[in-house]
Design an enzyme around this catalytic site. Structure first.
Site, mmCIF file in Angstrom:
data_model
loop_
_atom_site.group_PDB
_atom_site.id
_atom_site.type_symbol
_atom_site.label_atom_id
_atom_site.label_comp_id
_atom_site.label_asym_id
_atom_site.label_seq_id
_atom_site.Cartn_x
_atom_site.Cartn_y
_atom_site.Cartn_z
ATOM 1 N N HIS A 474 107.061 138.646 2.832
ATOM 2 C CA HIS A 474 105.811 138.718 3.788
ATOM 3 C C HIS A 474 104.411 138.499 3.193
ATOM 4 O O HIS A 474 103.519 139.306 3.575
ATOM 5 C CB HIS A 474 105.781 139.940 4.459
ATOM 6 C CG HIS A 474 107.171 139.868 5.340
ATOM 7 N ND1 HIS A 474 107.571 141.278 5.987
ATOM 8 C CD2 HIS A 474 107.876 139.264 5.896
ATOM 9 C CE1 HIS A 474 108.641 141.166 6.671
ATOM 10 N NE2 HIS A 474 108.826 140.053 6.505
ATOM 11 N N PRO A 475 104.394 137.584 2.357
ATOM 12 C CA PRO A 475 102.894 137.446 1.191
ATOM 13 C C PRO A 475 101.958 137.165 2.456
ATOM 14 O O PRO A 475 102.169 136.286 3.612
ATOM 15 C CB PRO A 475 103.316 136.294 0.642
ATOM 16 C CG PRO A 475 104.287 135.525 1.065
ATOM 17 C CD PRO A 475 105.380 136.414 1.647
#
Length: 561
Positions: A474-475
């Protein structure tokens, strides 16, 4: 208009770029070029289309950029995985298909920043609804005719899902029937981006399938964008590589960078927009000194708490090669069976302390013991909880390493850099053990496989986290929206100090949301698409939502500890 000239050029056909391409092309008087570095989303490739096969795309490079971090200093200097989608659909083509919008207070938190007042939850909810078709119909929280098909959990699924939810409730935590509805907090069924016939509902399937036949939309795959072209401070086009050729395309109105939280700041930096000292290191001609580009990088880190299953009800048999042809055939012919589910059909969000204003820990329950990317499968019946903190105060960066558009950037999440990170992960392990000891799991729960019941002290748990915690993929937040000195874009995605240039993807989030990021990314693209088109924003609604306001995080007298 020249053949290589378009009104809008979109770089990246992912969760946001496909939304913009589809919505902008609804206006017949504009032309749109959509550039994607990867290839098509081949509809006959089970690796991306079968929900249960979600680990396969992460194991190769056809659909995955397969980035690695720099050595993470607080994680035993491990170089950690950072998979990102490549191909039409972007990361929605390879993600876990969990449809989680985040908590209402995430968006109210964004809107508390000066200039972002129109990003409250009640401003965003109409766009979540606009994007969605939920299989059980629309209501005040859910849509009924949007491009993204959302499937709810159905009776008759694996009994471990219901048992794990019930165990969470027996441990004193709330039950919720909709993690995207009135109350995110609690344990309950998890919605998924899966079609009615059991196929992955990527944004390529949802949005591009509606738009690709329009004559004003041009889609080019295998197009690696080298840089944005400028005239002074105005973006006027892009230069890209296509089958060995260097091509330029001109943008009459805007260039829209939708390449994700890793590649968007990388592209800006390579184009001369970023921290001047970083760009000078690589002799990149400076167009605009914008120090926030690539900073504020955030992610969710998670660990797998794994148990042996005493009854033969887990998905372990589905991992055996001799069972997989039948699973695949049922899925291919009927769109049903084990293959039609991502197997993340239950989960939850909890507050670990009463003074936490909204959930700080997320759970995904999985009826098998295996790593997310398909590695390290336990060779027995087992089950696990994916457990991770939601809003780490640790911050990282994305930094250009080369002017070569095919080179990977330097990525450092700086995981576990803050004492709060360690407290939350210790709390997460200990609370998970309490949940697993509840009566609802008595018939299934065997020995603890990981971390192992013998690990009990803070030091032992910390060591486990350093060695075994992994990214949740989930950058975000590396080109943040706002108006402070480190903000990159304004409240409509326009790059500060520039004209004709926007960033629209998860990188513009000021702070990471509570949960998976695909649904929020689609929402923000829908919202900004209206602004690009000059349309009035959908009206703010007054739908109620849960706020804890100091309510106890759990009913401890009911729990078996």
């Amino acid at each position: 208009m020249a053949a290589n000239e378009y009104d809008y050029i979109i770089v990246g056909a992912g969760s946001a770029g496909n939304v913009l391409a589809s919505r902008l092309a609804e206006d017949a008087d504009v032309t749109v070029l959509l550039l994607e570095a990867g290839g098509p989303d081949y509809r006959f490739d089970f690796r991306t289309q079968m929900p249960a096969a979600l680990a396969y795309p992460l194991q190769g490079r056809r659909y995955n950029w397969a980035y690695e971090t720099d050595p993470e200093p607080h994680m035993n200097n491990r170089r950690m995985e950072c998979g990102r989608g490549k191909g039409l659909g972007g990361s929605s083509l390879i993600n876990g298909m969990c449809y989680i919008r985040g908590n209402a207070l995430d968006y109210d938190g964004w809107a508390a920043h000066a200039g972002l007042e129109n990003w409250t939850y009640l401003d965003c909810l109409p766009y979540f609804r606009k994007a969605e078709t939920r299989d059980i119909g629309a209501n005040a929280y859910h849509g009924g005719d949007g491009p993204v098909h959302v499937t709810t959990s159905k009776p008759g699924n694996n009994p471990l899902f219901a048992a794990m939810v019930e165990a969470g409730v027996q441990a004193g935590f709330p039950r919720t029937d909709d993690l995207n509805g009135y109350q995110q907090e609690g344990f309950g069924p998890m919605d998924r981006t899966v079609t009615a016939n059991g196929r992955r509902a990527s944004t390529a399937r949802g949005y591009l399938d509606r738009a690709k036949a329009r004559p004003n939309l041009t889609i080019v795959t295998h197009a690696v964008t080298d840089r944005v072209l400028f005239s002074g401070k105005r973006a006027v086009g892009v230069s890209y590589l296509h089958h060995g050729n260097v091509l330029n395309a001109q943008a009459r109105r805007e260039v829209l960078v939708c390449s994700g939280a890793i590649a968007s700041p990388q592209l800006l930096q390579r184009s001369g927009v970023g921290r001047s000292t970083w760009l000078r290191e690589l002799d990149v001609p400076l167009v605009h000194d914008l120090p926030g580009v690539g900073e504020n990088l955030q992610d969710h880190l998670e660990m797998y708490i794994q148990y042996e299953c005493k009854e033969p009800v887990s998905l372990y048999p589905a991992l055996q090669w001799w069972n997989q042809p039948a699973i695949g055939l049922e899925w291919m012919l009927n769109g049903t069976g084990i293959g039609a589910s991502n197997q993340f059909e239950a989960g939850g969000f909890i507050r670990t302390r009463d003074d936490d204003p909204w959930p700080n820990i997320q759970y995904h329950f999985l009826p098998v013991a295996i790593n997310y990317n398909g590695s390290n499968a336990i060779r027995m019946h087992g089950f696990q909880a994916h457990v991770g903190s939601m809003r780490s105060p640790s911050r990282g960066r994305v930094k250009l390493t080369s002017r070569d558009p095919n080179a990977h950037p330097g990525i450092l999440f700086n995981y576990m850099a803050d004492p709060l990170d360690w407290r939350e992960f210790r709390d997460g392990i200990r609370i998970t053990r309490e949940i697993m000891r509840q009566p609802a799991l008595d018939r299934y729960r065997g020995r603890e496989l990981n971390p192992g019941a013998e690990l009990t002290t803070d030091e032992q748990l910390d060591s486990f986290v350093r060695m075994r915690a992994e990214t949740a993929f989930h950058p975000s937040c590396s080109c943040k929206m706002g108006y402070d000195d480190m903000a990159v874009v304004d409240n409509e995605g326009r790059v500060h100090g520039m004209q004709g240039l926007r960033v629209v993807d998860a990188s513009i989030m000021p702070r990471i949301t509570t949960g998976n990021l695909n649904a929020p990314t689609i929402m923000l693209a829908e919202k900004i698409a209206d602004r690009i088109r000059g349309r009035e924003a959908l009206a703010r609604v007054d739908t109620p939502y849960f706020v804890a306001n100091g309510v106890a995080s759990r009913k401890r007298e009911s729990a078996t500890v």
